[in-house]
Design a protein around this motif. Structure first.
Motif, short mmCIF file in Angstrom:
data_model
loop_
_atom_site.label_atom_id
_atom_site.label_comp_id
_atom_site.label_asym_id
_atom_site.label_seq_id
_atom_site.Cartn_x
_atom_site.Cartn_y
_atom_site.Cartn_z
N LEU A 132 8.76 7.36 -11.05
CA LEU A 132 8.52 8.60 -11.79
C LEU A 132 9.22 9.74 -11.03
O LEU A 132 8.59 10.59 -10.42
CB LEU A 132 7.03 8.86 -11.92
N ILE A 133 10.53 9.76 -11.10
CA ILE A 133 11.30 10.65 -10.24
C ILE A 133 11.57 12.01 -10.88
O ILE A 133 11.70 13.02 -10.20
CB ILE A 133 12.63 9.98 -9.82
N THR A 134 11.69 12.07 -12.22
CA THR A 134 11.89 13.34 -12.92
C THR A 134 11.08 13.31 -14.22
O THR A 134 10.68 12.25 -14.69
CB THR A 134 13.37 13.58 -13.29
N PRO A 135 10.84 14.46 -14.83
CA PRO A 135 10.13 14.47 -16.11
C PRO A 135 10.94 13.83 -17.24
O PRO A 135 10.37 13.47 -18.27
CB PRO A 135 9.93 15.96 -16.38
N ASN A 136 12.24 13.71 -17.07
CA ASN A 136 13.09 13.22 -18.16
C ASN A 136 13.49 11.76 -18.01
O ASN A 136 13.49 11.01 -18.99
CB ASN A 136 14.36 14.07 -18.25
N LEU A 137 13.83 11.35 -16.79
CA LEU A 137 14.35 10.01 -16.55
C LEU A 137 13.66 9.36 -15.37
O LEU A 137 13.39 10.04 -14.36
CB LEU A 137 15.85 10.04 -16.30
N THR A 138 13.40 8.07 -15.46
CA THR A 138 12.86 7.32 -14.34
C THR A 138 14.01 6.80 -13.48
O THR A 138 15.18 6.82 -13.90
CB THR A 138 12.02 6.13 -14.83
N LEU A 139 13.67 6.33 -12.28
CA LEU A 139 14.70 5.75 -11.42
C LEU A 139 15.38 4.56 -12.09
O LEU A 139 16.61 4.40 -12.00
CB LEU A 139 14.08 5.30 -10.09
N HIS A 140 14.59 3.73 -12.78
CA HIS A 140 15.17 2.57 -13.44
C HIS A 140 16.14 2.99 -14.55
O HIS A 140 17.19 2.36 -14.74
CB HIS A 140 14.06 1.68 -14.02
N GLU A 141 15.82 4.06 -15.26
CA GLU A 141 16.71 4.54 -16.31
C GLU A 141 17.99 5.12 -15.73
O GLU A 141 19.09 4.93 -16.27
CB GLU A 141 15.99 5.57 -17.17
N ILE A 142 17.86 5.84 -14.61
CA ILE A 142 19.04 6.39 -13.94
C ILE A 142 19.93 5.26 -13.43
O ILE A 142 21.16 5.29 -13.57
CB ILE A 142 18.61 7.31 -12.79
N GLN A 143 19.30 4.25 -12.85
CA GLN A 143 20.04 3.10 -12.34
C GLN A 143 20.75 2.35 -13.46
O GLN A 143 21.94 2.00 -13.35
CB GLN A 143 19.08 2.15 -11.62
N ALA A 144 20.03 2.13 -14.57
CA ALA A 144 20.63 1.40 -15.70
C ALA A 144 21.81 2.15 -16.28
O ALA A 144 22.84 1.55 -16.63
CB ALA A 144 19.57 1.17 -16.77
N ALA A 145 21.71 3.48 -16.36
CA ALA A 145 22.81 4.28 -16.89
C ALA A 145 24.03 4.21 -15.97
O ALA A 145 25.17 4.17 -16.43
CB ALA A 145 22.36 5.73 -17.07
#
Length: 596
Positions: free
Chosen positions: A580-593
């Protein structure tokens, strides 16, 4: 009429008050200029000043005993546990009061530790004076014990750096230090105090009669106000951005009057959100890290930007993309207290060198004949701001037991409107910046320099300076341990602050950048933390751990009651998943992108 120093403070020692040492003259001068608080770590290089402070305290006790109708408080020396904490406290004091925060440190390591607070004061335009013990003049340029040339060391991050070599010039140097720190763009001043100078003795006839410092600010010329009014009157989509130092309560009130009268949209620069009441219908958000995308678009689409006070640095301009350098696509009116800042990055359409009270007063009196109605745009922009503050989609599922958005909402429900929120650096600060609504100036203390370790010292300084106000700090787990030892200072001086430790066992911001730039290659960001709640108790306060949303409201209520009753710090450790690193994106979402 400004006060003057016609005679030194009464002495309780055997030494005649007609003779003053350099150390005594330092304290006399600080007293003359209205200093009530000093933050510092004691050092052998300025023992003569510490002794003079002892004499100063006894002299006040004698005065108060002789005159019960007028109780005067002596200068208090707040002992901190590390010079970085002391410098941060002085910087926060300067932000909160508008008066120079005073910090004393010893030579060498003391000065280098304090440099972080000086750099923060410089980038944040905060008045501050750092007084550094120095080797004696007879040892200079020998690389004596802990010797540093402070002129060279501090030159890039201070308005003025000097050394007082003769005791009979103490008043001259101190007066200039206050003048420089508070005039134009406020900022830090450093004075080095050679050890032998502090013990030099000066006869009374050699001590000049001095006046209290008087800050000097530029004011806008009538022709500049006319040009501003003409450009604003023709604008279809204007936006005003407030920021920088030198603001007063009256200046902020004048800006609110100006915005309300002409239905103008007001945004605030990075970590200057308390310059305009966030509940005001004309407030449309902050321009900084994690900016509302719709606000960013409004700034890009604006035909006129009036920047009042901010330097228009990297954080406020989105890496110089919201306004392209050196010539923005939008019309730009840049108003700043330092003439050297105007044109430094942006070639504006109109430059105005002015202090904030002066320009705010002029804008309040401005006469306009707008060719367009800005009311609809303000209402829409305000609605976009409020929408940006709603529950983020990341919490639509029950995947995260602790809802950090709800934590901020609960704070808003329980604390008074004049509560001061402080924070250092880290992704956890986004929860405060985006979802809290700051009230009057000053309700926000945060470093625009992005330096870690600011949260605890600034909260302590705020509570010492304004003991009647509630003070809450947002501290990351990594950030807390950089100056968390200052909880000992809070306990020693009965400072009832509330500390929220956002514990995700990581240097979260760096981990986020790693996943964006080098996905799946984590190095150097994992943290193994102590029991923060137990640590708070060891320091003499109280602490507890919260792991789910339902636990937070009662924990905050207990902390509010405890700090008010016991005048000691209360800590709430918020344990949550690093994903839960930001209100918009999770670490997993950032990594996947990043892996696509």
């Amino acid at each position: 009429m400004m006060p003057t120093l016609s005679s030194p403070m009464p002495s309780s020692s055997n030494q005649s008050s007609a003779m003053r040492t350099g150390g005594q003259l330092i304290v006399d001068a600080l007293h003359l200029h209205g200093v009530d608080t000093i933050f510092g770590v004691p050092g052998e290089s300025y023992l003569a000043v510490l002794d003079a402070l002892h004499e100063h305290k006894i002299a006040h006790e004698h005065l108060n005993n002789a005159n019960h109708d007028s109780i005067q408080k002596p200068i208090r020396f707040i002992i901190t546990r590390q010079e970085g904490g002391a410098a941060y406290m002085a910087e926060a004091y300067g932000k909160l009061t508008g008066k120079p925060g005073i910090c004393f440190v010893t030579r060498g390591p003391g000065a280098t530790n304090a440099a972080i607070g000086v750099h923060t004061a410089y980038q944040d335009s905060t008045p501050m004076i750092l007084l550094v013990g120095q080797v004696g003049n007879d040892f200079v340029e020998r690389e004596a014990f802990q010797e540093i040339d402070y002129r060279r060391m501090f030159a890039p991050m201070a308005k003025w750096v000097a050394q007082i070599d003769r005791a009979n010039r103490v008043h001259e140097y101190i007066a200039r230090a206050f003048q420089v720190a508070t005039s134009g763009r406020p900022g830090p001043v450093i004075l080095a105090l050679p050890e032998d100078m502090l013990t030099q003795v000066v006869a009374s006839e050699q001590i000049p009669i001095m006046r209290h410092y008087r800050p000097v600010q530029a004011a806008p010329a009538p022709s500049q106000c006319e040009q501003l009014a003409q450009r604003l009157s023709q604008a279809k989509q204007p936006i005003i951005i407030l920021g920088g130092g030198g603001w007063t309560q009256e200046a902020c009130a004048n800006m609110a009057h100006f915005a309300t009268r002409w239905n103008l949209p007001i945004a605030c620069a990075f970590r200057f959100q308390d310059l305009f009441d966030n509940n005001h219908p004309n407030y449309i958000g902050d321009v900084g890290i994690g900016i509302n995308p719709r606000l960013a678009k409004r700034i890009r689409d604006a035909d006129l930007i009036i920047a009042i006070g901010p330097r228009l640095g990297e954080m406020t301009t989105g890496g110089y993309t919201l306004l392209t350098a050196p010539i923005p696509q939008q019309q730009l009116i840049h108003i700043h207290a330092d003439v050297l800042e105007l044109g430094r990055v942006y070639q504006a359409d109109l430059f105005i060198n002015s202090g904030m009270p002066q320009i705010a007063q002029a804008l309040r009196q401005l006469t306009l004949q707008p060719a367009h109605n800005w009311q609809e745009a303000v209402v829409t922009a305000r609605a976009e701001y409020e929408d940006f503050q709603r529950l983020p989609a990341v919490f639509n599922s029950n995947h995260y037991p602790l809802n950090l958005w709800e934590v901020v909402q609960e704070i808003r429900r329980q604390v008074p409107a004049d509560t001061i929120l402080t924070n250092g650096a880290g992704n956890h600060t986004t929860w405060a910046h985006r979802f809290y609504r700051y009230g009057k100036m000053r309700t926000q203390l945060a470093p625009t320099s992005g330096s870690m370790g600011y949260s605890i010292p600034s909260a302590i300084a705020a509570k010492i300076t304004a003991p009647e106000r509630c003070v809450i700090t947002f501290a990351g787990d990594g950030e807390f341990l950089m100056n968390g030892q200052e909880l000992a200072t809070a306990a020693q001086y009965n400072v009832g602050i509330i500390v929220l430790v956002f514990n995700n066992n990581a240097y979260g911001t760096i981990r986020m950048h790693q996943e964006r730039e080098f996905p799946t290659r984590q190095v150097g960001t994992e943290l193994h933390n102590p029991d923060f709640a137990a640590l708070a108790k060891a320091y003499g306060g109280t602490g507890e751990v919260v792991i789910n949303t339902a636990e937070f409201a009662p924990a905050l209520n207990r902390a509010l009651i405890y700090t008010q009753k016991n005048k000691r710090p209360a800590l709430i450790e918020l344990r949550y998943d690093a994903d839960l690193i930001t209100p918009n994106l999770t670490l997993h979402e950032i990594q996947a992108a990043a892996l696509k």
